[in-house]
Design an enzyme around this catalytic site. Structure first.
Site, PDB file in Angstrom:
ATOM      1  N   CYS A 158     -19.979 -13.781  -3.971  1.00 22.48           N
ATOM      2  CA  CYS A 158     -20.941 -12.850  -3.359  1.00 22.48           C
ATOM      3  C   CYS A 158     -22.380 -13.311  -3.615  1.00 22.48           C
ATOM      4  CB  CYS A 158     -20.756 -11.440  -3.915  1.00 22.48           C
ATOM      5  SG  CYS A 158     -19.394 -10.540  -3.154  1.00 22.48           S
ATOM      6  N   ASP A 191       0.819  -1.211   0.000  1.00 26.26           N
ATOM      7  CA  ASP A 191       0.000   0.000   0.000  1.00 26.26           C
ATOM      8  C   ASP A 191       0.859   1.270   0.000  1.00 26.26           C
ATOM      9  OD1 ASP A 191      -2.322   1.463   0.090  1.00 26.26           O
ATOM     10  OD2 ASP A 191      -2.512   1.409   2.261  1.00 26.26           O
ATOM     11  N   CYS A 242     -13.736   3.132   8.728  1.00 28.36           N
ATOM     12  CA  CYS A 242     -15.028   2.467   8.911  1.00 28.36           C
ATOM     13  C   CYS A 242     -14.865   1.036   8.420  1.00 28.36           C
ATOM     14  CB  CYS A 242     -16.082   3.205   8.084  1.00 28.36           C
ATOM     15  SG  CYS A 242     -17.661   2.344   7.920  1.00 28.36           S
ATOM     16  N   CYS A 245     -17.675   7.795   1.430  1.00 28.42           N
ATOM     17  CA  CYS A 245     -17.208   6.716   2.308  1.00 28.42           C
ATOM     18  C   CYS A 245     -16.569   7.301   3.576  1.00 28.42           C
ATOM     19  CB  CYS A 245     -16.204   5.854   1.545  1.00 28.42           C
ATOM     20  SG  CYS A 245     -15.446   4.597   2.572  1.00 28.42           S
TER      21      CYS A 245
HETATM   22  S1  SF4 Z   1     -21.605  -8.392   2.094  1.00 22.59           S
HETATM   23 FE1  SF4 Z   1     -21.006  -7.591   0.089  1.00 22.59          FE
HETATM   24  S2  SF4 Z   1     -18.963  -8.344  -0.228  1.00 22.59           S
HETATM   25 FE2  SF4 Z   1     -19.838  -9.593   1.399  1.00 22.59          FE
HETATM   26  S3  SF4 Z   1     -20.720 -11.376   0.346  1.00 22.59           S
HETATM   27 FE3  SF4 Z   1     -22.328  -9.846   0.569  1.00 22.59          FE
HETATM   28  S4  SF4 Z   1     -22.228  -8.725  -1.376  1.00 22.59           S
HETATM   29 FE4  SF4 Z   1     -20.307  -9.817  -1.202  1.00 22.59          FE
HETATM   30  S1  SF4 Z   2     -16.107   1.652   4.705  1.00 22.90           S
HETATM   31 FE1  SF4 Z   2     -18.034   2.266   5.675  1.00 22.90          FE
HETATM   32  S2  SF4 Z   2     -18.688   4.080   4.588  1.00 22.90           S
HETATM   33 FE2  SF4 Z   2     -17.113   3.096   3.326  1.00 22.90          FE
HETATM   34  S3  SF4 Z   2     -18.261   1.784   1.937  1.00 22.90           S
HETATM   35 FE3  SF4 Z   2     -17.750   0.517   3.703  1.00 22.90          FE
HETATM   36  S4  SF4 Z   2     -19.524   0.722   5.071  1.00 22.90           S
HETATM   37 FE4  SF4 Z   2     -19.638   2.370   3.582  1.00 22.90          FE
END
Ligand code: SF4
Ligand code: SF4
Length: 361
Positions: free
Chosen positions: A193, A138, A246, A219
């Site tokens: 997924c 990263d 988050c 986000c």
């Molecule tokens: S929460 Fe989002 S990333 Fe996780 S299995 Fe469900 S769709 Fe996929």
């Molecule tokens: S990190 Fe938090 S704000 Fe960002 S997409 Fe995931 S749940 Fe949403």
């Protein structure tokens, strides 16, 4: 000397486990499709103020432009969860506590992982002699997630993080660019997924605008870490008690029931960052903040961003005289942007004081 690619891969896997990594693969250099998706994403403005993503396009598209003579990329992943997930959820639900993204509770992962990747490369060096390599995590213009996915480390979930069937998604990625002619490991055939949309539903700010598409500007990770500006007022209430990053889209992803606590001691919580009240963190002066976050990924944000984030979280907490008076005390914070967030929090708490359900008794 003729190199035995499968023997090297086998050795690397054994050594990587000893170093605390859970998986290792080898990726080729073709990331064209992911690069095009990134370009589209940037054209839509979803990257917000992260203008560094617009730079070094040639290196992102072709890893051998970043490190000349690279023939393939050794990819690794390392689980970072320092404690079981239910502790994260209970912290999130307690409005008096500060929530720090789980990856940032321990020592700064950049240093930890780069050190381990170099150790891994040196072990191979001892075994086969000199070869060219550079280790990254990263820290450079690299499409890390694409390389990891291409080498079979997991699939990209609708929340845009990589998911592994055995361990969920709470892991770091790392790479060793090398000039060794290693065999490429196979990409997973399937995305698992399915019909799930939990991450999209649970995101507090609705930042996942459609499956696999994140609007970073909404986000909370972007708002509390990347953004140095004022947090849009309409998003502040949804931030809750999250003061650095988050994890919600991952916490509530069904695959993370398989997430495991990391074996890497450096990722264990430092300075009780997993269990601090908003009030005690908000009351810290600049020196105390610097002491608290020494050697931590939280150092990526400034003291001003730290106070800004805490003010928002305090505004989202329940009313108490102590909280309100702590905010009053910092009403004259030197930075105007931060001051405005403190005023916002004061107004919220004053309103809460009139609502018996929003008072912390
Ligand atoms: S929460 Fe989002 S990333 Fe996780 S299995 Fe469900 S769709 Fe996929
Ligand atoms: S990190 Fe938090 S704000 Fe960002 S997409 Fe995931 S749940 Fe949403």
């Amino acid at each position: 000397m003729i190199l035995d690619s499968s023997k090297i891969l086998n050795d690397l896997k054994i050594w990587s486990h000893e170093l605390g990594f859970q998986d290792l693969g080898v990726a080729g250099l073709n990331v064209k499709d992911d690069f095009s998706q990134l370009e589209n994403w940037i054209q839509n403005g979803y990257h917000g103020s992260m203008s560094y993503l617009e730079k070094n396009k040639d290196k992102r598209l072709d890893p051998s432009k970043l490190v000349p003579d690279t023939t393939c990329v050794i990819t690794v992943r390392a689980n970072y969860l320092p404690e079981p997930l239910d502790h994260a959820v209970s912290t999130l639900k307690d409005p008096r506590l500060a929530y720090v993204s789980r990856y940032a509770l321990g020592r700064d992962y950049h240093k930890v992982l780069r050190g381990k990747l170099r150790q891994l490369a040196r072990k191979l060096n001892d075994k086969i002699g000199d070869f060219g390599y550079r280790a990254f995590t990263d820290s450079a213009p690299i499409l890390e997630r694409a390389l990891a996915r291409n080498s079979g480390l997991g699939w990209v979930g609708k929340h845009t993080n990589l998911i592994n069937k055995a361990d969920g998604s709470m892991f770091f990625l790392g790479e060793i660019f090398t000039d060794l002619p290693l065999d490429i490991t196979a990409r997973l055939k399937k995305n698992h997924c399915g019909t799930c949309v939990s991450c999209i539903d649970v995101c507090p700010t609705k930042a996942i605008v459609s499956p696999y598409k994140l609007d970073a500007r909404k986000c909370i990770s972007y708002l509390t870490i990347e953004s140095k500006d004022s947090i849009p007022t309409e998003l502040r209430a949804s931030i809750g008690n999250r003061i650095f990053g988050c994890d919600d889209c991952q916490l509530f992803c069904p695959w993370n029931k398989y997430a495991k606590v990391t074996p890497i001691k450096d990722f264990m919580p430092r300075s009780r960052l997993n269990n601090r009240t908003l009030l005690e963190l908000f009351s810290m002066n600049r020196d105390e903040f610097e002491l608290l976050t020494r050697g931590s990924a939280i150092r990526r944000i400034s003291y001003e961003q730290w106070v800004r984030n805490l003010a928002v979280a305090m505004g989202n907490s329940r009313y108490s005289r102590k909280t309100l008076s702590a905010l009053y005390k910092r009403r004259f914070f030197p930075d105007q942007m931060v001051r405005e967030h403190i005023e916002w929090a004061i107004t919220r708490l004053e309103n809460n004081s009139l609502n018996p359900d929003a008072i912390d008794k």
